[in-house]
Design a protein around this motif. Structure first.
Motif, PDB file in Angstrom:
ATOM      1  N   PHE A  94      30.745  66.136  49.601  1.00  7.18           N
ATOM      2  CA  PHE A  94      29.385  66.644  49.352  1.00  7.18           C
ATOM      3  C   PHE A  94      28.480  65.512  48.841  1.00  7.18           C
ATOM      4  O   PHE A  94      27.344  65.354  49.283  1.00  7.18           O
ATOM      5  N   LYS A  95      28.999  64.731  47.890  1.00 11.68           N
ATOM      6  CA  LYS A  95      28.179  63.667  47.286  1.00 11.68           C
ATOM      7  C   LYS A  95      27.832  62.581  48.300  1.00 11.68           C
ATOM      8  O   LYS A  95      26.736  62.008  48.269  1.00 11.68           O
ATOM      9  N   ALA A 155      29.549  74.826  48.199  1.00  8.07           N
ATOM     10  CA  ALA A 155      28.283  74.085  48.241  1.00  8.07           C
ATOM     11  C   ALA A 155      27.185  74.861  47.527  1.00  8.07           C
ATOM     12  O   ALA A 155      26.350  74.278  46.833  1.00  8.07           O
ATOM     13  N   THR A 177      27.445  74.283  43.839  1.00  3.41           N
ATOM     14  CA  THR A 177      27.492  72.885  43.387  1.00  3.41           C
ATOM     15  C   THR A 177      26.107  72.273  43.501  1.00  3.41           C
ATOM     16  O   THR A 177      25.502  72.296  44.577  1.00  3.41           O
ATOM     17  N   ALA A 236      25.457  68.848  46.134  1.00  6.46           N
ATOM     18  CA  ALA A 236      25.985  69.180  47.461  1.00  6.46           C
ATOM     19  C   ALA A 236      24.817  69.508  48.370  1.00  6.46           C
ATOM     20  O   ALA A 236      23.794  70.013  47.914  1.00  6.46           O
TER      21      ALA A 236
END
Ligand code: ZN
Length: 477
Positions: A137-138, A164, A167, A170
């Protein structure tokens, strides 16, 4: 919680309760305090003309854009934090319209294409990809990508979308479930396979029904047509999937890479073609079909070359990949050099020995130019996760090829923002305007002068939260 943290937290609570109740309530309602980006050149990729505004102010409040306008016309509320935008460009967060989270981009991620089970068992690679999801995601955010569409994977994909959503660091994730496939793909089989072979319209309807329970953003068909396959019989399966999806107001995404097959997909209701045509030059009939049916098309130019480069050990990280890709993946891209000879499949050993040149994909590039000139809506997408196509910075490889195919920098940027939002069917994404979600990228160089400048982000903002790309990558080392 450590002792010193507890003291700090207590002190913070005291300060909060000492403030007026009004302040606390307002903060709870509207999220983080507003901040502004001042003196920046705002880019409007959706416009054909007047598509920049110099010396602008953008105010962000909570997760939304609260105001955009000339610096001398926008009043910044007193005490608002400022980001200096002088000499910088602000674009909407980019969207990759074609990714796969069940794949990592490394050599072990597609045993059907290259069987390295003797080195890394596929189950281990699948487990690795699941565990590494927060880092993946990062990586996307670090590349300025704040939205992605996963167009096919196991039912686990729905957990990816849930993760996601929960988060902050994300991208927005949309997803399909398993691919409704014309062929078996045994090396990828597991108790939750990404690809399910379907032989009849009834079976297609049954699989779509199972996927609809999870509220997919698309239903995806892997329309593989090989010489000798019965196209009308295959088309009936695609039509069954299409009708079942549309009955539930879910759109149909289709992988179809040959002209004849892509036309067939559109005839039976494809809303989104996730590849360009690779096999021959497209014709006017195809363009007319796409426009008549309002089909979006994602050309995914680079992905075949990613395989060829990586599996012949000619893959080299671009400067953007060196900076922005997952360091764990980068570290394994040349593992073939370290493998014992008897662990390398004969076909791969020959590719490595031959090191055949890997030219640019001329047919699909020429087709992209024709599609774009013909007025088809083009969505940027990488097919990231496939071998050699890394999550995140592969967008810069893809956009470089789109530019080389003859699209202008504005058209490339539009495909990655305005049209990405169309693919996600989200009218709150893909543009910089009051009320839109604050998904933004602050660039050090002009993206309309050179597409390569899209990789020079100093800040990436997702839903109002500001990130520094390098810090995101450092946090996953
Ligand atoms: Zn794909």
């Amino acid at each position: 919680m450590s002792g010193s943290r507890l003291v700090l937290a207590t002190a913070f609570l005291f300060v909060l309760s000492a403030c007026s109740k009004v302040y606390v309530d307002r903060a709870a309602e509207s999220g983080p305090a507003p901040y502004s980006i001042v003196g920046v050149t705002v880019v409007f990729p959706e416009r054909d003309r007047d598509n920049t505004l110099q010396d602008a102010t953008v105010i962000i409040h909570g997760d939304r854009i609260e105001a955009v306008g000339p610096r001398d016309k926008i009043q910044i509320p007193l005490g608002t934090a400022r980001i200096d935008g002088h000499g910088k460009w602000l674009i909407p967060g980019m969207i990759d319209g074609h990714v796969h989270f069940f794949q990592s981009g490394n050599l072990y991620t597609r045993p059907d294409a290259a069987d390295f089970n003797a080195m890394v068992p596929y189950a281990q690679e699948v487990a690795r990809n699941k565990a590494r999801l927060p880092a993946t995601f990062k990586v996307w955010l670090a590349s300025g990508v704040t939205g992605v569409i996963d167009v096919g994977g196991p039912f686990w994909n729905f957990e990816v979308r849930d993760a996601a959503e929960k988060t902050a660091a994300a991208p927005h994730v949309q997803t399909t479930g398993p691919l409704i496939s014309m062929v078996d793909d045994p090396p990828l089989n597991s108790d939750d396979p990404p690809i399910v072979r379907i032989d009849t319209p009834e079976a297609a309807r049954a699989l779509v029904a199972r996927e609809l329970e999870r509220k997919p953003d698309f239903i995806k068909v892997w329309y593989i047509h090989r010489k000798g396959d019965d196209l009308p019989k295959q088309e009936a399966i695609v039509k069954a999937a299409s009708d079942a999806a549309h009955a539930a107001h879910v759109r149909l995404a289709v992988h179809a890479t040959e002209l004849e097959v892509a036309k067939s997909a559109v005839r039976v209701g494809a809303d989104y073609l996730v590849h360009s045509v690779f096999d021959e030059p497209i014709d006017d009939e195809f363009i007319a079909l796409l426009k008549q049916h309002h089909v979006l098309l994602c050309p995914t130019l680079f992905v075949p070359n990613g395989y060829r480069l990586a599996l012949s050990d000619q893959w080299q990280a671009t400067p953007e990949e060196q900076r922005l890709a997952d360091p764990q993946i980068l570290a394994t891209m040349h593992d073939i050099e370290k493998m014992p000879k008897d662990k390398i499949p004969a076909r791969i050993a020959k590719l490595v020995a031959d090191k055949a040149p890997v030219p640019a994909p001329k047919v699909s590039m020429a087709n992209l130019k024709k599609l774009s000139d013909g007025g088809v809506t083009i969505v940027m997408g990488t097919d990231a996760g496939n071998i050699g196509t890394l999550h995140g910075p592969s967008v810069f490889r893809e956009m470089a090829l789109m530019r080389e195919a003859g699209l202008t920098p504005l058209q490339v940027l539009r495909s990655a923002t305005t049209n990405g939002a169309k693919a996600m069917a989200r009218d709150d994404l893909g543009a910089i305007a009051t009320g839109k979600l604050a998904d933004l990228v602050l660039l050090d160089a002009d993206p309309l002068a050179d597409t390569a400048n899209l990789s020079h982000a100093s800040r990436v903002i997702k839903a109002g939260v500001v990130y520094e790309p390098q810090q995101l990558i450092d946090s996953i080392r």
